[in-house]
Design an enzyme around this catalytic site. Structure first.
Site, PDB file in Angstrom:
ATOM      1  N   ASP A  75      33.866  30.598  10.668  1.00 11.66           N
ATOM      2  CA  ASP A  75      35.207  30.004  10.587  1.00 11.66           C
ATOM      3  C   ASP A  75      36.266  31.092  10.414  1.00 11.66           C
ATOM      4  O   ASP A  75      37.352  31.021  11.004  1.00 11.66           O
ATOM      5  CB  ASP A  75      35.279  29.019   9.413  1.00 11.66           C
ATOM      6  CG  ASP A  75      34.289  27.882   9.582  1.00 11.66           C
ATOM      7  OD1 ASP A  75      33.984  27.541  10.743  1.00 11.66           O
ATOM      8  OD2 ASP A  75      33.821  27.349   8.569  1.00 11.66           O
TER       9      ASP A  75
ATOM     10  N   SER B 236      34.604  38.309   4.746  1.00  7.53           N
ATOM     11  CA  SER B 236      34.504  36.958   4.169  1.00  7.53           C
ATOM     12  C   SER B 236      33.171  36.710   3.468  1.00  7.53           C
ATOM     13  O   SER B 236      33.088  35.865   2.590  1.00  7.53           O
ATOM     14  CB  SER B 236      34.716  35.890   5.249  1.00  7.53           C
ATOM     15  OG  SER B 236      33.557  35.756   6.039  1.00  7.53           O
TER      16      SER B 236
ATOM     17  N   GLY C 147      34.800  22.587   5.179  1.00  5.57           N
ATOM     18  CA  GLY C 147      35.102  21.889   6.437  1.00  5.57           C
ATOM     19  C   GLY C 147      35.527  22.950   7.437  1.00  5.57           C
ATOM     20  O   GLY C 147      36.384  23.782   7.136  1.00  5.57           O
ATOM     21  N   LYS C 148      34.912  22.926   8.615  1.00  4.24           N
ATOM     22  CA  LYS C 148      35.190  23.998   9.572  1.00  4.24           C
ATOM     23  C   LYS C 148      36.669  24.061   9.960  1.00  4.24           C
ATOM     24  O   LYS C 148      37.236  25.130  10.131  1.00  4.24           O
ATOM     25  CB  LYS C 148      34.315  23.841  10.814  1.00  4.24           C
ATOM     26  CG  LYS C 148      32.842  24.061  10.501  1.00  4.24           C
ATOM     27  CD  LYS C 148      31.976  24.023  11.732  1.00  4.24           C
ATOM     28  CE  LYS C 148      30.513  23.949  11.356  1.00  4.24           C
ATOM     29  NZ  LYS C 148      30.038  25.079  10.549  1.00  4.24           N
TER      30      LYS C 148
ATOM     31  N   ASN D 260      27.906  30.646  18.137  1.00  7.20           N
ATOM     32  CA  ASN D 260      27.033  31.690  17.586  1.00  7.20           C
ATOM     33  C   ASN D 260      25.798  31.742  18.488  1.00  7.20           C
ATOM     34  O   ASN D 260      25.719  31.004  19.480  1.00  7.20           O
ATOM     35  CB  ASN D 260      26.714  31.452  16.099  1.00  7.20           C
ATOM     36  CG  ASN D 260      25.900  30.192  15.866  1.00  7.20           C
ATOM     37  OD1 ASN D 260      25.277  29.662  16.787  1.00  7.20           O
ATOM     38  ND2 ASN D 260      25.908  29.693  14.649  1.00  7.20           N
TER      39      ASN D 260
ATOM     40  N   THR E 206      28.457  31.526   4.158  1.00  7.16           N
ATOM     41  CA  THR E 206      29.137  30.268   4.549  1.00  7.16           C
ATOM     42  C   THR E 206      30.581  30.572   4.964  1.00  7.16           C
ATOM     43  O   THR E 206      31.304  31.234   4.238  1.00  7.16           O
ATOM     44  CB  THR E 206      29.172  29.271   3.359  1.00  7.16           C
ATOM     45  OG1 THR E 206      27.913  29.266   2.730  1.00  7.16           O
ATOM     46  CG2 THR E 206      29.558  27.879   3.816  1.00  7.16           C
TER      47      THR E 206
ATOM     48  N   ASP F  26      27.649  35.582   0.328  1.00  2.24           N
ATOM     49  CA  ASP F  26      27.512  34.204   0.833  1.00  2.24           C
ATOM     50  C   ASP F  26      28.049  34.164   2.270  1.00  2.24           C
ATOM     51  O   ASP F  26      29.211  34.501   2.500  1.00  2.24           O
ATOM     52  CB  ASP F  26      28.332  33.274  -0.087  1.00  2.24           C
ATOM     53  CG  ASP F  26      28.253  31.813   0.333  1.00  2.24           C
ATOM     54  OD1 ASP F  26      27.515  31.480   1.268  1.00  2.24           O
ATOM     55  OD2 ASP F  26      28.961  30.996  -0.302  1.00  2.24           O
TER      56      ASP F  26
ATOM     57  N   MET G   7      34.691  18.546   1.223  1.00  4.58           N
ATOM     58  CA  MET G   7      34.403  19.141  -0.077  1.00  4.58           C
ATOM     59  C   MET G   7      32.980  19.660   0.042  1.00  4.58           C
ATOM     60  O   MET G   7      32.074  18.903   0.406  1.00  4.58           O
ATOM     61  CB  MET G   7      34.522  18.088  -1.176  1.00  4.58           C
ATOM     62  CG  MET G   7      34.229  18.619  -2.559  1.00  4.58           C
ATOM     63  SD  MET G   7      35.293  19.991  -3.068  1.00  4.58           S
ATOM     64  CE  MET G   7      36.803  19.151  -3.505  1.00  4.58           C
ATOM     65  N   ASP G   8      32.792  20.952  -0.187  1.00  2.22           N
ATOM     66  CA  ASP G   8      31.447  21.531  -0.122  1.00  2.22           C
ATOM     67  C   ASP G   8      30.790  21.444  -1.494  1.00  2.22           C
ATOM     68  O   ASP G   8      31.310  22.002  -2.476  1.00  2.22           O
ATOM     69  CB  ASP G   8      31.504  23.007   0.313  1.00  2.22           C
ATOM     70  CG  ASP G   8      31.842  23.160   1.788  1.00  2.22           C
ATOM     71  OD1 ASP G   8      31.989  22.127   2.477  1.00  2.22           O
ATOM     72  OD2 ASP G   8      31.959  24.313   2.246  1.00  2.22           O
TER      73      ASP G   8
HETATM   74  O1  RIB Z   1      31.244  26.513   8.501  1.00  6.77           O
HETATM   75  C1  RIB Z   1      31.044  26.227   7.158  1.00  6.77           C
HETATM   76  C2  RIB Z   1      31.440  24.812   6.874  1.00  6.77           C
HETATM   77  O2  RIB Z   1      30.582  23.942   7.557  1.00  6.77           O
HETATM   78  C3  RIB Z   1      31.326  24.415   5.415  1.00  6.77           C
HETATM   79  O3  RIB Z   1      32.503  24.685   4.693  1.00  6.77           O
HETATM   80  C4  RIB Z   1      30.965  22.948   5.482  1.00  6.77           C
HETATM   81  O4  RIB Z   1      31.983  22.109   5.035  1.00  6.77           O
HETATM   82  C5  RIB Z   1      30.606  22.681   6.935  1.00  6.77           C
HETATM   83  O5  RIB Z   1      31.574  21.963   7.557  1.00  6.77           O
END
Ligand code: RIB
Length: 301
Positions: free
Chosen positions: A251, A281, A39-40, A183, A247, A245, A12-13
């Site tokens: 992934d 994304s 979560g990756k 990366n 983030t 964003d 959970m982010d």
């Molecule tokens: O790569 C981004 C992810 O890294 C996030 O969603 C976080 O949960 C971490 O695992």
């Protein structure tokens, strides 16, 4: 139908939006907190599943509300949940994502992800065996990653490791890889030195590729992605977008790359497709928020 198995983390982010990070000893006011799926492992599985490919995710959640919410979300994303264990004596992984004006900083508390062990791989081996591609990262124990990669290779499944967050890679991991997708900073950690400029960086990629029988693809943020083929480094520039964003961009890249490889695309096409998906994304908030569906992605190909 082609199949992908992802082994990895479910988090959970908790996304804290703040102008800047506090320094040690300082208290500052942030702007918002959002609870987002992350979560990756889960992110990569969602990115692949949105391409319309059959996707299973091997991993663990805790016996709590976050775990329930994550499972519900993954079920809505058409991901096979039969390979996700609910651990009774721990909590679901949590990532605190500090979303600042310049970039993100993330602190992960693994919780149930640490319980994704070799037995979880054995338990779901029947899913790995017929898969076309096996994809994993480093938010679950290294022994599990190594064991699962070895099994996947034994079955002739193509393997991808996204070495994030970076940890030293044992030989037993590298020996069972078809593709490795760090990366830039992860790649610097892999080779143990900083690169001075782009030429130096490319020389580093060629050097690493000479020493390892693995396809190397390095994601380079706004520069795009570089890969090695037939002794040359090629760079696919990234698509220009309005960034909301970042983030989960890596992934998204990995999930779509796994899909493209499963579908038999050549390396260049696969990297192009994954790069476009990663660019899209970052145009929405949250790790999974901006991941494209196959129909959206096709419009940009
Ligand atoms: O790569 C981004 C992810 O890294 C996030 O969603 C976080 O949960 C971490 O695992």
């Amino acid at each position: 139908m082609k199949k992908i198995v992802v082994l990895g983390s479910l988090n959970m982010d908790m996304v804290v939006t703040t102008e800047r990070l506090p320094v040690i000893g300082e208290t500052i006011h942030g702007e918002h907190i959002h609870y987002m799926m992350g979560g990756k492992g889960a992110n990569q599985a969602v990115a692949a599943s949105r391409m319309g490919i059959s996707t299973s995710l091997i991993g663990s959640v805790g016996n709590d509300t976050f775990g329930e919410k994550i499972l519900k979300n993954l079920s809505e994303e058409n991901i096979d949940l039969s390979t996700i264990n609910t651990e009774k004596n721990t909590f679901t992984g949590i990532a605190t994502v500090f979303n600042t004006n310049s970039d993100n900083a993330i602190v992960v508390i693994p919780g149930a992800n640490e319980f994704c062990e070799k037995h979880s791989v054995d338990q779901h081996i029947d899913k790995i065996k017929p898969a076309d591609v096996f994809l994993t990262q480093l938010e679950t124990p290294m022994e599990t990653v190594e064991y699962a990669l070895k099994k996947a290779k034994e079955f002739g499944v193509k393997t991808i490791l996204n070495p994030a967050p970076f940890k030293e890679l044992p030989k037993g991991v590298i020996d069972h890889l078809d593709y490795c997708t760090p990366n830039e900073s992860e790649f610097e950690s892999m080779v143990g030195r900083k690169f001075d400029n782009s030429d130096d960086f490319e020389a580093g990629m060629l050097e690493w590729s000479k020493q390892h029988d693995v396809n190397l693809i390095v994601t380079r943020g706004s520069l795009g992605s570089s890969y090695v083929e037939n002794g040359n480094v090629y760079t696919v520039p990234s698509m220009k977008v309005d960034v909301v964003d970042t983030t989960g961009a890596g992934d998204t890249f990995n999930g779509i790359l796994a899909y493209a490889i499963a579908e038999g695309l050549d390396l260049q096409e696969a990297v192009k497709m994954a790069g476009k998906g990663a660019s899209l994304s970052i145009t929405a908030f949250g790790a999974q928020g901006g991941m494209p569906t196959i129909d959206t992605l096709k419009k940009y190909m």
